[in-house]
Motif scaffolding. Structure first.
Motif, short mmCIF file in Angstrom:
data_model
loop_
_atom_site.label_atom_id
_atom_site.label_comp_id
_atom_site.label_asym_id
_atom_site.label_seq_id
_atom_site.Cartn_x
_atom_site.Cartn_y
_atom_site.Cartn_z
N GLU A 103 0.74 -1.41 0.10
CA GLU A 103 -0.17 -0.22 0.03
C GLU A 103 0.89 1.29 -0.04
N LYS A 104 1.91 1.28 0.85
CA LYS A 104 2.78 2.38 0.95
C LYS A 104 3.63 2.70 -0.39
N LEU A 105 4.00 1.45 -0.97
CA LEU A 105 4.89 1.44 -2.07
C LEU A 105 4.25 1.85 -3.40
N THR A 106 2.78 1.62 -3.34
CA THR A 106 1.84 2.19 -4.39
C THR A 106 1.59 3.53 -4.32
N ILE A 107 1.47 4.02 -3.02
CA ILE A 107 1.22 5.49 -2.50
C ILE A 107 2.67 6.47 -3.20
N VAL A 108 3.78 5.92 -2.83
CA VAL A 108 5.08 6.62 -3.04
C VAL A 108 5.17 6.62 -4.65
N LYS A 109 4.99 5.48 -5.34
CA LYS A 109 5.00 5.42 -6.51
C LYS A 109 4.20 6.26 -7.40
N LYS A 110 3.17 6.45 -6.92
CA LYS A 110 1.94 7.33 -7.45
C LYS A 110 2.48 8.85 -7.15
N GLU A 111 2.89 9.01 -6.40
CA GLU A 111 3.57 10.59 -5.94
C GLU A 111 4.76 10.86 -6.66
N ALA A 112 5.65 9.88 -6.95
CA ALA A 112 6.68 10.12 -7.74
C ALA A 112 6.30 10.35 -9.19
N ASN A 113 5.57 9.62 -9.85
CA ASN A 113 4.82 9.84 -11.00
C ASN A 113 4.22 11.18 -11.01
N GLU A 114 3.69 11.66 -10.38
CA GLU A 114 3.01 13.04 -10.22
C GLU A 114 4.11 14.13 -9.96
N LEU A 115 5.06 13.90 -9.14
CA LEU A 115 5.86 14.78 -8.95
C LEU A 115 6.67 14.68 -10.25
N ILE A 116 7.20 13.97 -11.06
CA ILE A 116 7.90 13.87 -12.33
C ILE A 116 6.98 14.74 -13.36
N SER A 117 5.62 14.53 -13.36
CA SER A 117 5.06 15.27 -14.21
C SER A 117 4.91 16.98 -14.14
N ILE A 118 4.93 17.05 -12.74
CA ILE A 118 5.18 18.52 -12.42
C ILE A 118 6.44 19.04 -12.81
N PHE A 119 7.47 18.20 -12.70
CA PHE A 119 8.82 18.91 -12.98
C PHE A 119 8.99 18.95 -14.47
N VAL A 120 8.53 18.06 -15.06
CA VAL A 120 8.84 18.05 -16.59
C VAL A 120 8.13 19.27 -16.92
N SER A 121 6.66 19.62 -16.52
CA SER A 121 6.00 21.03 -17.03
C SER A 121 6.72 21.98 -16.49
N SER A 122 7.13 22.36 -15.27
CA SER A 122 7.88 23.28 -14.79
C SER A 122 9.03 23.73 -15.70
N ILE A 123 9.94 22.62 -16.03
CA ILE A 123 11.21 23.06 -16.72
C ILE A 123 10.64 23.30 -18.45
N LYS A 124 9.70 22.67 -18.64
CA LYS A 124 9.49 23.20 -20.02
C LYS A 124 8.88 24.75 -20.09
N THR A 125 8.23 25.02 -19.35
CA THR A 125 7.77 26.46 -18.81
C THR A 125 8.94 27.37 -18.79
N SER A 126 9.67 27.10 -18.08
CA SER A 126 11.06 27.82 -17.78
C SER A 126 11.78 27.87 -18.84
N LYS A 127 11.99 26.99 -19.70
CA LYS A 127 12.63 26.86 -20.92
C LYS A 127 11.87 27.71 -21.75
N ALA A 128 10.71 27.73 -22.01
CA ALA A 128 9.89 28.72 -22.93
C ALA A 128 9.96 30.11 -22.71
N GLY A 129 10.11 30.57 -21.20
CA GLY A 129 10.35 31.78 -20.96
C GLY A 129 11.65 32.21 -21.07
N SER A 130 12.75 31.45 -21.20
CA SER A 130 13.94 31.86 -21.48
C SER A 130 14.54 31.89 -22.88
#
Length: 119
Positions: free
Chosen positions: A91-118
């Motif tokens: 159960e904890k392993l599933t929760i942490v995998k889901k959070e890792a995946n969500e955080l990856i998506s957030i960082f991909v998006s943030s990096i793309k936004t930052s690069k577009a702005g530069s």
């Protein structure tokens, strides 16, 4: 998502990684992967703190990229841990995998936004 909310999620992720790793099988593989996942799983919170004090937009993007790499490493490590049955707390392993995946998506998006702005 504001900076404080993301930082809090990264800190919660790091703490959850530590809790998950503490329940691994006490053998060579379990000890090795516990050390590995603790390093990669706590690194994003620490590097995100550094990114907030970046000296330039390029430096910020670089530090955010390090966070992303560490999150991806953590995600792969979690999949190995799951496949090798190194923990009984699925159960904890599933929760942490889901959070890792969500955080990856957030960082991909943030990096793309930052690069577009530069450009």
């Amino acid at each position: 998502m504001n900076k404080q909310v993301l930082e809090d999620r990264l800190i919660d992720f790091a703490a959850l990684i530590i809790n998950v790793a503490n329940n691994f099988e006490k053998n060579y593989a379990g000890n090795h992967l516990a050390s590995q996942i603790i390093r990669s799983g706590t690194s994003p919170a620490l590097n995100y703190g550094e990114a907030q004090s970046a000296e330039s937009k390029k430096d910020f993007i670089h530090k955010m990229g390090i966070c992303l790499k560490e999150l991806r490493e953590s995600f792969v490590c979690l999949k190995i841990i799951e496949k090798a049955n190194l923990t009984s707390d699925i159960e904890k392993l599933t929760i942490v995998k889901k959070e890792a995946n969500e955080l990856i998506s957030i960082f991909v998006s943030s990096i793309k936004t930052s690069k577009a702005g530069s450009d």
